[in-house]
Every structure is written in structure tokens, then in C-alpha cells.
Write a protein that holds these residues in place. Structure first.
Motif, PDB file in Angstrom:
ATOM      1  N   ARG A 150       0.841  -1.192   0.000  1.00 37.14           N
ATOM      2  CA  ARG A 150       0.000   0.000   0.000  1.00 37.14           C
ATOM      3  C   ARG A 150       0.877   1.243   0.000  1.00 37.14           C
ATOM      4  O   ARG A 150       2.057   1.175   0.360  1.00 37.14           O
ATOM      5  N   PRO A 151       0.303   2.399  -0.366  1.00 39.18           N
ATOM      6  CA  PRO A 151       1.094   3.633  -0.349  1.00 39.18           C
ATOM      7  C   PRO A 151       1.698   3.917   1.035  1.00 39.18           C
ATOM      8  O   PRO A 151       2.736   4.540   1.138  1.00 39.18           O
ATOM      9  N   ASP A 152       1.042   3.425   2.112  1.00 40.98           N
ATOM     10  CA  ASP A 152       1.608   3.659   3.455  1.00 40.98           C
ATOM     11  C   ASP A 152       2.743   2.709   3.788  1.00 40.98           C
ATOM     12  O   ASP A 152       3.287   2.718   4.898  1.00 40.98           O
ATOM     13  N   GLY A 153       3.126   1.837   2.837  1.00 37.11           N
ATOM     14  CA  GLY A 153       4.288   0.968   3.040  1.00 37.11           C
ATOM     15  C   GLY A 153       3.941  -0.414   3.563  1.00 37.11           C
ATOM     16  O   GLY A 153       4.795  -1.298   3.604  1.00 37.11           O
ATOM     17  N   SER A 154       2.660  -0.655   3.975  1.00 35.89           N
ATOM     18  CA  SER A 154       2.324  -1.986   4.507  1.00 35.89           C
ATOM     19  C   SER A 154       1.980  -2.938   3.360  1.00 35.89           C
ATOM     20  O   SER A 154       1.510  -2.517   2.302  1.00 35.89           O
ATOM     21  N   TRP A 155       2.201  -4.213   3.606  1.00 38.92           N
ATOM     22  CA  TRP A 155       1.949  -5.244   2.588  1.00 38.92           C
ATOM     23  C   TRP A 155       0.728  -6.057   2.959  1.00 38.92           C
ATOM     24  O   TRP A 155       0.479  -6.299   4.135  1.00 38.92           O
ATOM     25  N   LEU A 156      -0.040  -6.502   1.973  1.00 34.33           N
ATOM     26  CA  LEU A 156      -1.164  -7.405   2.230  1.00 34.33           C
ATOM     27  C   LEU A 156      -1.125  -8.541   1.215  1.00 34.33           C
ATOM     28  O   LEU A 156      -0.954  -8.308   0.015  1.00 34.33           O
ATOM     29  N   GLU A 157      -1.273  -9.780   1.742  1.00 36.59           N
ATOM     30  CA  GLU A 157      -1.300 -10.937   0.843  1.00 36.59           C
ATOM     31  C   GLU A 157      -2.625 -10.951   0.088  1.00 36.59           C
ATOM     32  O   GLU A 157      -3.690 -10.940   0.692  1.00 36.59           O
TER      33      GLU A 157
ATOM     34  N   GLY B  80      -4.840 -17.087  -8.067  1.00 39.04           N
ATOM     35  CA  GLY B  80      -6.141 -16.938  -7.401  1.00 39.04           C
ATOM     36  C   GLY B  80      -6.035 -15.815  -6.392  1.00 39.04           C
ATOM     37  O   GLY B  80      -5.277 -15.914  -5.428  1.00 39.04           O
ATOM     38  N   PHE B  81      -6.739 -14.718  -6.668  1.00 42.43           N
ATOM     39  CA  PHE B  81      -6.653 -13.532  -5.802  1.00 42.43           C
ATOM     40  C   PHE B  81      -7.934 -13.369  -4.986  1.00 42.43           C
ATOM     41  O   PHE B  81      -9.017 -13.706  -5.450  1.00 42.43           O
ATOM     42  N   GLY B  82      -7.783 -12.794  -3.800  1.00 43.47           N
ATOM     43  CA  GLY B  82      -8.954 -12.502  -2.976  1.00 43.47           C
ATOM     44  C   GLY B  82      -9.551 -11.150  -3.370  1.00 43.47           C
ATOM     45  O   GLY B  82      -8.909 -10.119  -3.215  1.00 43.47           O
ATOM     46  N   ILE B  83     -10.784 -11.183  -3.905  1.00 45.14           N
ATOM     47  CA  ILE B  83     -11.400  -9.928  -4.395  1.00 45.14           C
ATOM     48  C   ILE B  83     -11.735  -8.993  -3.236  1.00 45.14           C
ATOM     49  O   ILE B  83     -11.530  -7.782  -3.326  1.00 45.14           O
ATOM     50  N   ASP B  84     -12.224  -9.575  -2.112  1.00 52.94           N
ATOM     51  CA  ASP B  84     -12.589  -8.721  -0.971  1.00 52.94           C
ATOM     52  C   ASP B  84     -11.372  -7.946  -0.468  1.00 52.94           C
ATOM     53  O   ASP B  84     -11.459  -6.756  -0.148  1.00 52.94           O
ATOM     54  N   ARG B  85     -10.255  -8.630  -0.417  1.00 49.73           N
ATOM     55  CA  ARG B  85      -9.032  -7.944   0.050  1.00 49.73           C
ATOM     56  C   ARG B  85      -8.596  -6.872  -0.942  1.00 49.73           C
ATOM     57  O   ARG B  85      -8.083  -5.825  -0.564  1.00 49.73           O
ATOM     58  N   MET B  86      -8.782  -7.168  -2.238  1.00 43.66           N
ATOM     59  CA  MET B  86      -8.435  -6.155  -3.248  1.00 43.66           C
ATOM     60  C   MET B  86      -9.297  -4.917  -3.063  1.00 43.66           C
ATOM     61  O   MET B  86      -8.828  -3.795  -3.193  1.00 43.66           O
ATOM     62  N   ALA B  87     -10.595  -5.155  -2.777  1.00 45.22           N
ATOM     63  CA  ALA B  87     -11.526  -4.031  -2.639  1.00 45.22           C
ATOM     64  C   ALA B  87     -11.112  -3.149  -1.466  1.00 45.22           C
ATOM     65  O   ALA B  87     -11.026  -1.929  -1.602  1.00 45.22           O
ATOM     66  N   VAL B  88     -10.831  -3.752  -0.303  1.00 41.32           N
ATOM     67  CA  VAL B  88     -10.476  -2.922   0.853  1.00 41.32           C
ATOM     68  C   VAL B  88      -9.127  -2.236   0.636  1.00 41.32           C
ATOM     69  O   VAL B  88      -8.926  -1.091   1.020  1.00 41.32           O
ATOM     70  N   MET B  89      -8.246  -2.959  -0.021  1.00 38.59           N
ATOM     71  CA  MET B  89      -6.899  -2.423  -0.267  1.00 38.59           C
ATOM     72  C   MET B  89      -6.961  -1.149  -1.111  1.00 38.59           C
ATOM     73  O   MET B  89      -6.307  -0.156  -0.831  1.00 38.59           O
ATOM     74  N   ARG B  90      -7.760  -1.220  -2.155  1.00 39.62           N
ATOM     75  CA  ARG B  90      -7.826  -0.088  -3.074  1.00 39.62           C
ATOM     76  C   ARG B  90      -8.417   1.145  -2.424  1.00 39.62           C
ATOM     77  O   ARG B  90      -8.124   2.260  -2.795  1.00 39.62           O
ATOM     78  N   HIS B  91      -9.297   0.928  -1.454  1.00 42.11           N
ATOM     79  CA  HIS B  91      -9.967   2.067  -0.840  1.00 42.11           C
ATOM     80  C   HIS B  91      -9.383   2.446   0.510  1.00 42.11           C
ATOM     81  O   HIS B  91      -9.939   3.275   1.222  1.00 42.11           O
ATOM     82  N   GLY B  92      -8.296   1.779   0.897  1.00 43.00           N
ATOM     83  CA  GLY B  92      -7.650   2.134   2.158  1.00 43.00           C
ATOM     84  C   GLY B  92      -8.500   1.779   3.372  1.00 43.00           C
ATOM     85  O   GLY B  92      -8.398   2.405   4.421  1.00 43.00           O
ATOM     86  N   VAL B  93      -9.371   0.740   3.239  1.00 44.32           N
ATOM     87  CA  VAL B  93     -10.189   0.296   4.380  1.00 44.32           C
ATOM     88  C   VAL B  93      -9.370  -0.739   5.141  1.00 44.32           C
ATOM     89  O   VAL B  93      -8.742  -1.607   4.540  1.00 44.32           O
TER      90      VAL B  93
END
Ligand code: FA5
Length: 336
Positions: free
Chosen positions: A271-278, A306-319
Motif C-alpha cells: 500500500r502507499p503507506d508501506g504496509s503489505w497485504l497478501e 487466485g486472488f482474494g477480491i474482498d481484500r483487493m476491494a479494501v486495499m484499493r480504498h484504504g479500508v
């Protein structure tokens, strides 16, 4: 006498016109009953001579008839008013108040799902799908996780259709734990070259927390052709990250293990804040999986992800918490 009748009649009509609707039923007794002014006059008719009696009698009858008609009209009015009041009281307001600055929109996951499809279609993929209720064979066996394979334990599977005398899992019918069974379905359905993505809902007995839900969404990708290498996988993932997340996000592949890919990797996004998410898993399609899909591993190779869509959604919006997307709190929803 005639004048008296006229003025008594006018008085009675005025009383009717001004009577409160609640007391309409008493008007008849009051204005035309035995003790009423008009009835009193009727009693006096006897003292008149014949001609006067005829004229006054007829005037009195007319007066009483017009008062009676006025009472009926007033009663009808009262009934209409009561009905209208009841309709008003019972009316259901089915019109929706125009939402001021608050318009409905697609769920965050649906938005991400559709955008993912758009990005992959732009990269040359077509969209495939498979059933949410799967057989053990497609979900595990054909993906190189035969009976007793330890990796099965990592997917907390929900089985369906189990009868009482079967052991858990024996029925072989389950809610798919990932979208990977669509890989097998795609290989069995079409000749290579294959370039598909398959978004869909998946199920696991996971306890909800900030990054997990028991019902969530994945998007599977599968490319099978001649001479496909890990470099094709890395290039596709890089192109995808840029297109979906934008320039300020970067991705990395971390060595990992999945029974259905070899070598395997985990896909993380920064993420732009430097944290990583699988966000997902990927790798080169295992030869056993190509065989289960009816393909000769000597001729064909491929990669899958195989990607997690829910995680992509929160990631993109900074949730920060995936559960926020599922509580239907308008203060959260209207931000997107
Ligand atoms: C798989 O499900 C593999 N089928 C992925 C794969 C496909 C690997 C093709 C290789 C080739 P995994 O269990 O790690 O892997 O799940 C993939 C992604 O789904 C995770 O990275 C995560 O983004 C998401 N995910 C997993 N569990 C949950 C959950 N409970 N809630 C929300 N997202 C989840």
C-alpha cells in the motif's frame, strides 16, 4: 304563522349547517323530534281555520322535509370525512424521499469484481465461471490434493448433502473453497491456448476477522499454451497491479507452496503507506493438474493465480477491516 315556520326552518337549517360532524346523529331528534320547535308548530295547526291550516300545514311539511334533507346531506358529509380521515391515517407512503446527496451504488466487492474483469479482459483474457457447489474431485482431487493430502486441512471445507451415516466429507459434495476448480473445468472444456479469468464466491469455515470472511470472493486466472514460463506470470501480475491499483502500488511474489502449482508463489501488494497485504497465490500449473485437465504436460505449460477480491476491494480504498464492507452501515457505504 307562515313567517314563524320560515324563521323556525331557517334556524333549523343554520343549526344543521353549523353542527359538528360528531353530533350529526342527534340532529334528527333535536330539530324534527317531538320536542322540536317545528313539531310544536304542527301541534298548533289544529287551532287554525281550514284554509290557513292547509297553507301552514303544507309550508310546515316542506320546512320539515328540507331540514330532514339537510340532515341527510350533513350525515353523508360526516361519513365521507370519516372515511377520508381513515384513509389518511392508514395510508402507506410508498414514495421514497429523494435521497439528498445519497445515491445507491454497487457493493464495493461488485465494483472490484467488475473492474477486475475489465482489467483482465483488457489484457486478453476471457471470463469463465464454475459452480459454487462442487465435487471433491474438482475442488481437491484434480488439483493434486487426493484423499488424505495434508493441504486439504488448510481449507476449512463446508460439506453439503451429507447423510447421517456418512463421515464428514464422505459425500464428496462441498461448497468450493477456492475458484481453482474452474481451472480444471476450463481445461476440460476447451483446447489450449487458454486465457481465462473466473471470478466467484467461495466458502470456508473461517472465523471473521479484519482479513477473513467465511464467504468471500476470488478471481482465478489460468493461462495454458506452449512455452509458458514464470516470466509470463510475473509480467502479467505486474501489468495487472499497475492497471488495477495504480502507479503508487507495487507488488512482490514470495515463494510459497500450493499442491496444484510448482513452483508456487504468494502475491503481496504494498500500500502507499508501506504496509503489505497478501492478495493471492499463483504459480506454474502442476503437471498432474494439466493431466487431470486432459492435457499432456510435455506439450503444454501454464500459470495460474487466485486472488482474494474482498481484500483487493479494501486495499484499493484504504479500508483496514474487511468486515466493514458487510455490515451495511450507511456512513461507511456512502463513502464509496
Ligand atoms: C487459494 O485459494 C489458491 N486456490 C490460490 C491459487 C490459485 C494458488 C491458483 C495458486 C494458483 P489461498 O487459500 O491462499 O489460496 O487464498 C487465496 C487468497 O484468497 C488469499 O491470498 C486471500 O487474498 C484470499 N482469502 C483467503 N481466505 C480468505 C478469507 N477467509 N476471507 C477473505 N479473503 C480470503
Amino acid at each position: 304563522m307562515i313567517d314563524d315556520i320560515r324563521s323556525a326552518c331557517d334556524e333549523a337549517l343554520a343549526a344543521v349547517a353549523s353542527a359538528h360532524l360528531d353530533v350529526v346523529d342527534q340532529l334528527h331528534a333535536e330539530l324534527l323530534g317531538k320536542r322540536s320547535h317545528l313539531s310544536g308548530m304542527k301541534a298548533k295547526l289544529g287551532s287554525l281555520d281550514a284554509e290557513e291550516r292547509r297553507v301552514a300545514g303544507s309550508a310546515l311539511n316542506q320546512a320539515m322535509a328540507s331540514v330532514s334533507a339537510a340532515i341527510d346531506e350533513r350525515r353523508a358529509q360526516a361519513q365521507r370525512a370519516a372515511l377520508e380521515a381513515r384513509i389518511d391515517a392508514e395510508r402507506l407512503d410508498l414514495t421514497e424521499a429523494p435521497p439528498v446527496g445519497r445515491r445507491g451504488h454497487l457493493h464495493l466487492v461488485t465494483q472490484a469484481w467488475e473492474q477486475l474483469e475489465d482489467v483482465f479482459v483488457g489484457l486478453g483474457f476471457t471470463v469463465a465461471e464454475g459452480p459454487e457447489v462442487e465435487t471433491d474431485w474438482y475442488n481437491f482431487e484434480a488439483l493434486n490434493m487426493g484423499e488424505g493430502h495434508p493441504a486439504r486441512g488448510e481449507f476449512d471445507t463446508l460439506f453439503v448433502g451429507r447423510s447421517d451415516n456418512e463421515l464428514p466429507g464422505e459425500s464428496g459434495i462441498l461448497l468450493r473453497t477456492h475458484t481453482s476448480p474452474v481451472q480444471i473445468r476450463a481445461m476440460l472444456a476447451q483446447e489450449p491456448p487458454i486465457h481465462i479469468v473466473a471470478p466467484g464466491r467461495v466458502f470456508r469455515r473461517d472465523t471473521p476477522d479484519a482479513t477473513h470472511m467465511p464467504v468471500f470472493h476470488q478471481i482465478e486466472g489460468l493461462v495454458v499454451d506452449r512455452d509458458i514460463t514464470m516470466a509470463d506470470l510475473a509480467g502479467t501480475i505486474e501489468a495487472f497491479t499497475r492497471a488495477f491499483f495504480g502507479e503508487e502500488f507495487t507488488s512482490r511474489l514470495r515463494p510459497s507452496y500450493f499442491p496444484f502449482t510448482e513452483p508456487s508463489a504468494e502475491f503481496d501488494v504494498r500500500r502507499p503507506d508501506g504496509s503489505w497485504l497478501e492478495l493471492g497465490g499463483c504459480g506454474m500449473v502442476h503437471p498432474e493438474v494439466l493431466r487431470a485437465g486432459g492435457l499432456d504436460p510435455e506439450q503444454w505449460s501454464g500459470f495460474a493465480f487466485g486472488f482474494g477480491i474482498d481484500r483487493m476491494a479494501v486495499m484499493r480504498h484504504g479500508v483496514s477491516d474487511i468486515r466493514d464492507m458487510y455490515v451495511n452501515d450507511i456512513r461507511f457505504i456512502e463513502q464509496f
